[in-house]
Every structure is written in C-alpha cells, then in structure tokens.
Write an enzyme that holds these catalytic residues in place. Structure first.
Site, PDB file in Angstrom:
ATOM      1  N   SER A 143       0.858  -1.187   0.000  1.00  0.00           N
ATOM      2  CA  SER A 143       0.000   0.000   0.000  1.00  0.00           C
ATOM      3  C   SER A 143       0.890   1.231   0.000  1.00  0.00           C
ATOM      4  CB  SER A 143      -0.864   0.027   1.265  1.00  0.00           C
ATOM      5  OG  SER A 143      -1.477   1.297   1.424  1.00  0.00           O
ATOM      6  N   TYR A 157      -1.835  -2.085  10.351  1.00  0.00           N
ATOM      7  CA  TYR A 157      -1.989  -2.156   8.891  1.00  0.00           C
ATOM      8  C   TYR A 157      -0.732  -1.623   8.206  1.00  0.00           C
ATOM      9  CZ  TYR A 157      -4.138  -1.553   4.270  1.00  0.00           C
ATOM     10  OH  TYR A 157      -4.431  -1.623   2.924  1.00  0.00           O
TER      11      TYR A 157
HETATM   12  P1  NAD Z   1     -11.820  -5.786  -0.042  1.00  0.00           P
HETATM   13  O1  NAD Z   1     -12.206  -5.772   1.389  1.00  0.00           O
HETATM   14  O2  NAD Z   1     -12.782  -5.279  -1.040  1.00  0.00           O
HETATM   15  O3  NAD Z   1     -11.356  -7.243  -0.481  1.00  0.00           O
HETATM   16  C1  NAD Z   1     -10.494  -8.008   0.329  1.00  0.00           C
HETATM   17  C2  NAD Z   1     -10.860  -9.476   0.160  1.00  0.00           C
HETATM   18  O4  NAD Z   1      -9.933 -10.228   0.952  1.00  0.00           O
HETATM   19  C3  NAD Z   1     -12.276  -9.822   0.671  1.00  0.00           C
HETATM   20  O5  NAD Z   1     -12.962 -10.579  -0.292  1.00  0.00           O
HETATM   21  C4  NAD Z   1     -12.013 -10.631   1.926  1.00  0.00           C
HETATM   22  O6  NAD Z   1     -12.992 -11.608   2.192  1.00  0.00           O
HETATM   23  C5  NAD Z   1     -10.669 -11.249   1.600  1.00  0.00           C
HETATM   24  N1  NAD Z   1      -9.973 -11.696   2.802  1.00  0.00           N
HETATM   25  C6  NAD Z   1      -9.880 -11.071   3.997  1.00  0.00           C
HETATM   26  N2  NAD Z   1      -9.211 -11.823   4.867  1.00  0.00           N
HETATM   27  C7  NAD Z   1      -8.855 -12.955   4.207  1.00  0.00           C
HETATM   28  C8  NAD Z   1      -8.157 -14.118   4.570  1.00  0.00           C
HETATM   29  N3  NAD Z   1      -7.677 -14.276   5.820  1.00  0.00           N
HETATM   30  N4  NAD Z   1      -7.964 -15.087   3.653  1.00  0.00           N
HETATM   31  C9  NAD Z   1      -8.453 -14.931   2.394  1.00  0.00           C
HETATM   32  N5  NAD Z   1      -9.139 -13.855   2.001  1.00  0.00           N
HETATM   33  C10 NAD Z   1      -9.335 -12.878   2.892  1.00  0.00           C
HETATM   34  O7  NAD Z   1     -10.461  -4.939  -0.092  1.00  0.00           O
HETATM   35  P2  NAD Z   1      -9.593  -4.345  -1.302  1.00  0.00           P
HETATM   36  O8  NAD Z   1      -9.608  -2.879  -1.148  1.00  0.00           O
HETATM   37  O9  NAD Z   1      -9.934  -4.963  -2.597  1.00  0.00           O
HETATM   38  O10 NAD Z   1      -8.150  -4.824  -0.814  1.00  0.00           O
HETATM   39  C11 NAD Z   1      -7.328  -5.712  -1.531  1.00  0.00           C
HETATM   40  C12 NAD Z   1      -5.895  -5.483  -1.113  1.00  0.00           C
HETATM   41  O11 NAD Z   1      -5.512  -4.158  -1.446  1.00  0.00           O
HETATM   42  C13 NAD Z   1      -5.652  -5.607   0.387  1.00  0.00           C
HETATM   43  O12 NAD Z   1      -4.414  -6.245   0.611  1.00  0.00           O
HETATM   44  C14 NAD Z   1      -5.605  -4.182   0.856  1.00  0.00           C
HETATM   45  O13 NAD Z   1      -4.868  -4.030   2.047  1.00  0.00           O
HETATM   46  C15 NAD Z   1      -4.926  -3.545  -0.324  1.00  0.00           C
HETATM   47  N6  NAD Z   1      -5.096  -2.105  -0.431  1.00  0.00           N
HETATM   48  C16 NAD Z   1      -6.338  -1.572  -0.451  1.00  0.00           C
HETATM   49  C17 NAD Z   1      -6.464  -0.194  -0.510  1.00  0.00           C
HETATM   50  C18 NAD Z   1      -7.813   0.463  -0.480  1.00  0.00           C
HETATM   51  O14 NAD Z   1      -7.856   1.682  -0.286  1.00  0.00           O
HETATM   52  N7  NAD Z   1      -8.916  -0.230  -0.679  1.00  0.00           N
HETATM   53  C19 NAD Z   1      -5.320   0.624  -0.586  1.00  0.00           C
HETATM   54  C20 NAD Z   1      -4.066   0.026  -0.594  1.00  0.00           C
HETATM   55  C21 NAD Z   1      -3.966  -1.342  -0.513  1.00  0.00           C
END
Ligand code: NAD
Length: 257
Positions: A143, A157
């Site tokens: 991130s 985080y």
């Molecule tokens: P999201 O919540 O929409 O999707 C995350 C998915 O991961 C969900 O389907 C959830 O069920 C699954 N998950 C959670 N815990 C799990 C586990 N223990 N085993 C398997 N699956 C699991 O979130 P997103 O925004 O699509 O995030 C995806 C990635 O991007 C993450 O690593 C997040 O930290 C990263 N990220 C997101 C953002 C943001 O602003 N949304 C910014 C930077 C990085």
C-alpha cells in the site's frame, strides 16, 4: 490476449481489487483460481467470470492458515495443471487499528496474520509451484502507507504493508535467476468495501481526499490494470519494484485547491 495460457491464483478475489483483477485476468485469457475466506463473495466472482465467458474456480482459503494456503496452490495445479501468476492480494483493515497508544495486541496479531503472514504463506507454497512451471510472476499487495506516515494512523496495517514491501524485495532477488519476478503493488486509497467503514464519515473522507492530487479515490479496475501489467510478460524486466499506483499521493507536498 495478454495472459493467454496462464493460470493465475488471486487471493481475496471475492471483493474489490481481487474481483476486478479476476475478471480482467480472465478477459485476457487467464484461467483464474479465486481464493477467499468469504465463500459467497468468491463464488460470485467465479459466476461473473464464467458469465463473461472466462474460466475460474473457487477455493475457500484463509491465507493466514498454512493448510489453506497449501490447498489453494494445490487446487490451481490440480484444476488447471500449473501456476504462472500468484497475486497475494487478500488483506484486512480493522476499525480498532489506530494509534500505537491504543491498538490492542489482538488487533495487531490479527492484521499481521492476514496481511503479512498471509503473503508469506502464499509465497511459501506458491513459489514451489511457480518453479515447477519454469517461472512466473508474483504480485504482493502492499500500500502507499508502506511509504508514508499519517497522523490518522492504522499502526498494524501500516506495519504489515511495510513488511510486505521488504519481503517482496527479498523474494524478487532470491528467485530472479529462476525466472520468477516478484513486485509489490502499492495502491493509493481505493473505493472498495475495505475502506468503506473509514470513509463513511464525510469529515474523515475529506481529511483524506485533500491529500490526493486528483481529488478522488481510485477505482478497483484502475488497480487491476496495474496488476495485469505486472502479471503479464510485458513487465518481463520489472522485478523487486515498489509499484506505486496512487494518483500522485507520494509525489505531493501541496495538492491543488
Ligand atoms: P476488499 O475488502 O474489497 O477485499 C479483500 C478481500 O480479501 C475480501 O474478499 C475478503 O474476504 C478477503 N480476505 C480477507 N481476509 C482474508 C483471509 N484471511 N484469507 C483470504 N481472504 C481474505 O479490499 P480491497 O480494497 O480490494 O483490498 C485488496 C488489497 O488491497 C488488500 O491487501 C488491501 O490491504 C490492499 N489495499 C487496499 C487499498 C484500499 O484503499 N482499498 C489501498 C491500498 C492497498
């Protein structure tokens, strides 16, 4: 098609960035293993891929559990015969993760177990499969917070994502001569369910938007397109990179009014 004949395993593909990536990778010819702890979300992603004419299979996996991480890789090889792309995307964000002063050990351990250990386990079981395939591409989701500090902290985080960045570099270097590339994808804030609790409050939303040069969140599809580049052979000399897709947040000092 940019991922013709490739098999891609995407963790956390039941929602957000992972789901958009599953759809895009499948459109580009990949056969996709959708891994998620949320069965309904994962099954829905598979349905969406198939409805669009693509190939996908769901496997229930909690990435923080070694047996599940091992199983999801087995499913890829058993179902589609190989593994070429490993996208360790699953991640959690907890509302009670805040300042170092008041974040509990339980929250710290939970966030670390999914965001950091989950990527470790994905690589631990995924790298041998990539080696069996003669090489491949690993994308680990970190991130932009791995690169910057915030006065509205999420200490666990942020620390977990810093760990992903460092771990990815090590893997990139160790396996480079065995035809494996590993890159850390660093999105800025993305409009997905992950951030929804944080951004529901208009003041909290504005507190963040003011620091984003384009003045908006990313769409998950914009991050998926970056992941597609890293997954495909188009990025054949991109290895060990901190691949920032943040609308210019990390470049900004003063943003436009
Ligand atoms: P999201 O919540 O929409 O999707 C995350 C998915 O991961 C969900 O389907 C959830 O069920 C699954 N998950 C959670 N815990 C799990 C586990 N223990 N085993 C398997 N699956 C699991 O979130 P997103 O925004 O699509 O995030 C995806 C990635 O991007 C993450 O690593 C997040 O930290 C990263 N990220 C997101 C953002 C943001 O602003 N949304 C910014 C930077 C990085």
């Amino acid at each position: 098609m940019r991922l013709q004949d490739k098999v891609a395993l995407i963790t956390g593909a039941g929602s957000g960035i992972g789901r958009e990536s599953a759809l895009l990778f499948a459109r580009e010819g990949a056969r996709v293993v959708v891994a998620d702890v949320n069965d309904a979300g994962g099954e829905e992603t598979v349905r969406l891929v198939r409805d669009a004419g693509g190939e996908a299979v769901f496997v229930h996996a909690d990435v923080s559990q070694a047996s599940d991480a091992q199983r999801m890789v087995e499913v890829a090889e058993e179902t589609f015969g190989t593994l070429n792309v490993l996208f360790n995307n699953a991640g959690v964000f907890h509302a009670a993760d805040g300042s170092v002063l008041d974040t509990s050990e339980e929250i710290w351990d939970f966030v670390m177990s999914v965001n950091l250990k989950g990527v470790f386990l994905g690589c631990k079981y995924g790298v041998p499969a990539l080696l069996r395939a003669g090489g491949g591409s690993i994308i680990n989701t970190a991130s932009f917070v791995a690169l910057m500090g915030a006065a509205v902290p999420q200490i666990a985080y942020t620390a977990s994502k810093g760990g992903v960045l460092a771990m990815t570099r090590e893997i990139a270097v160790e396996f480079a001569r065995r035809n494996i590339r590993a890159n850390a994808l660093c999105p800025g804030p993305v409009d997905t369910p992950l951030l929804a609790p944080l951004l529901a409050d208009p003041a909290a939303r504005q507190r963040r938007l003011v620091h984003i040069p384009p003045g908006r969140l990313a769409q998950a599809s914009e991050i998926a397109r970056a992941a597609l580049f890293l997954a495909s052979d188009e990025s054949s000399y991109v290895n060990g990179a901190t691949f920032v897709v943040d609308g210019g947040i990390t470049a900004a000092y003063i943003t436009p009014e």
